[in-house]
Design an enzyme around this catalytic site. Structure first.
Site, PDB file in Angstrom:
ATOM      1  CD  GLU A 156      78.181 -39.045  67.865  1.00  0.00           C
ATOM      2  OE1 GLU A 156      78.335 -38.947  69.065  1.00  0.00           O
ATOM      3  OE2 GLU A 156      77.576 -38.125  67.289  1.00  0.00           O
ATOM      4  CB  CYS A 165      78.561 -36.048  70.997  1.00  0.00           C
ATOM      5  SG  CYS A 165      77.015 -36.165  70.352  1.00  0.00           S
TER       6      CYS A 165
END
Length: 542
Positions: free
Chosen positions: A293, A327
């Protein structure tokens, strides 16, 4: 296997404590914060049953008080990385053959330890070394980490329960073997929960792990190690090393027993890792699992029917919580002209109501420091450029100061160019850029959002028009792995919103779901025939 088909405790999300003035949890975490802040911790790295101190150390300083040291950690050499790999492999058979319910019990106990006696410790460590407010620490280091551990145990049991059909005279069964070799976990600074989950999720499925935490997260990583040790995790299952990331990674990826990588971090680094693995593919005993990720350029889109106060709150929270160092943080915003001024005025009001960025120990602070000087300097450069550019203006914020801590004031940039630098570039800080579109260009704006960024992690649409919501949901289906309707694009909860994105944002293996755990097993189908044929001839032969 154990003698029984066992049901694990039902996973429930850990309640978030308020830390309101006068509360017991507030008192406890502040006491622990003061203890850590005034102390000097000496953090070894961990290989098997050894706690290794090389004397080659780096200091640990809070980002909000960078001249103050709270301790040091020791750096590994190449020989230590080789030893960590060997130790993991030596530990593999015993761990892989331990019955699954015994593995489950270790991680369930770890969850209870974090929920109880380690809660103030893991939160205070996260506040100090990662400069998180108590609320951000609580929802991350305590609640999300607890949720990962509990829900992953439940998902593990569901995976093991999934079995093929059998026909008459035949019994088909699947065993979910751990990968052959060891897993390499590389974890980021911004979420203590992710730092704990990446090695733990692989280990839970019977794998052994070499874990390299971020240099900026080692203080709270030490608490994770302490929790795992007290929970009874056997030595050698998760080996923890710090040091030169290039050296560590090259040593790991050159091993023929490398079987997978569990990564959260930058897109560039992940692509380079993928390339290295591809270059070394003939070295490995098996095709390694690559799970990552990475970055995001996450958006908020407001429809002309959206409620301005709701949009403003989504921006203020989505862009500025934890200084935008998520993120999933909102970093590009698209506002319709008809309500843009009202929304921006409300955001300005929010930002101006924030206390001046300061220490998380002061619980009146909504904003603290960015993680290190490199991040500070990068953000300051973009802010300075926006002040100069004719197609951009600072709506609110634009201030920064690193004399004591790496403080970047929450900043809103308004641009007339939808492809302006800060509309496309991941900044990872408390800077959000706004583009105002003509109301009649709603459909064109959907296309613009989809085409602007290489990333596809999170995004949000706010509207009271269900047709518009449906249109956006379809048009932006490839633009965000986690898509939010009438909410900010952050705050995924384990067991409720499995997290991950595609495109340059990663492999979308959805942390916090069974999908992720399936990446850490190699199923073996066993077919048993009870009456074995003794004649090769089939009936068609007559």
């Amino acid at each position: 296997m154990g003698k029984g088909f066992f049901q694990v405790p039902t996973a429930l999300n850990e309640p978030i404590k308020s830390y309101a003035p006068g509360s017991q949890e507030r008192k406890e975490v502040l006491e622990q914060y003061k203890s850590y802040f005034s102390g000097q911790v000496d953090i070894p790295f961990y290989i098997g049953n050894e706690e290794i101190k090389t004397g080659n150390t780096r200091s640990i300083s809070p980002p909000h008080d960078h001249e103050h040291s709270v301790g040091q950690y020791h750096l590994a050499d190449k020989k230590h990385i080789t030893k960590a790999i060997e130790n993991a492999l030596d530990s593999r058979d015993a761990w892989a053959n331990l019955t699954w319910e015994q593995r489950a019990a270790i991680f369930l106990k770890a969850a209870e330890l974090i929920a109880g006696p380690y809660r103030a410790k893991i939160n205070a460590a996260t506040m100090i070394a990662q400069s998180k407010t108590i609320h951000q620490a609580e929802i991350d280091a305590a609640c999300e980490f607890i949720d990962f551990l509990r829900f992953n145990v439940e998902y593990m049991s569901q995976i093991y329960e999934e079995q093929p059909d059998s026909s008459e005279g035949i019994w088909n069964r699947v065993e979910y073997r751990p990968l052959e070799g060891f897993v390499y976990a590389i974890t980021p600074f911004n979420f203590t929960a992710i730092a704990g989950n990446l090695p733990a999720s692989a280990a839970m499925m019977g794998n052994v792990v070499v874990w390299k935490p971020s240099d900026s997260q080692i203080f709270s990583a030490k608490v994770i190690v302490d929790v795992f040790k007290e929970a009874g995790l056997p030595d050698g299952v998760i080996n923890v090393v710090y040091g030169d990331p290039i050296m560590i990674t090259e040593t790991v990826l050159n091993s023929s027993d490398f079987s997978g990588i569990h990564f959260t971090g930058s897109t560039h680094v992940f692509k380079e890792l993928w390339k290295q693995i591809g270059t070394n593919i003939h070295t490995y005993k098996t095709y390694p699992r690559i799970v990552g990720e990475t970055g995001g350029k996450d958006f908020i889109l407001a429809h002309p029917t959206a409620k301005p106060q709701q949009v403003a709150t989504a921006i203020s929270r989505g862009a500025f919580e934890f200084q935008g160092q998520k993120c999933s943080a909102a970093s590009r915003v698209y506002l319709p002209k008809s309500i843009s001024k009202e929304i921006l005025d409300l955001v300005k009001k929010d930002v101006n109501s924030f206390n001046k960025p300061g220490s998380p120990e002061d619980m009146g602070n909504f904003i603290t420091a960015v993680i290190h000087e490199g991040s500070f300097d990068k953000l300051a450069k973009y802010i300075d450029q926006a002040k100069k550019d004719k197609n951009a203006e600072i709506v609110v914020g634009g201030n920064y100061d690193k004399s004591k801590g790496y403080f970047i004031g929450p900043t809103v940039i308004l641009t007339t160019d939808p492809k302006y630098t800060t509309m496309e570039t991941e900044l990872f800080g408390p800077v959000v850029t706004v583009y105002v579109y003509d109301d009649e260009d709603w459909a064109k704006t959907l296309t613009l959002i989809d085409k602007t960024s290489e990333y596809a992690l999170t995004g949000a649409v706010l509207s009271t028009d269900r047709y518009a919501i449906d249109e956006a949901t379809k048009a932006l289906q490839n633009s965000a792995g986690n898509f939010y309707i009438n909410d900010k694009p952050t705050g995924a909860v384990v067991g409720q919103q499995p997290f991950g994105g595609a495109r340059a944002s990663g492999t979308n293996d959805k942390a916090g779901s069974a999908q992720n755990l399936l990446r850490w097993v190699s199923p073996r189908l066993i077919k048993e025939t009870f009456v074995t044929p003794e004649d090769y001839r089939y009936p068609f032969l007559g």
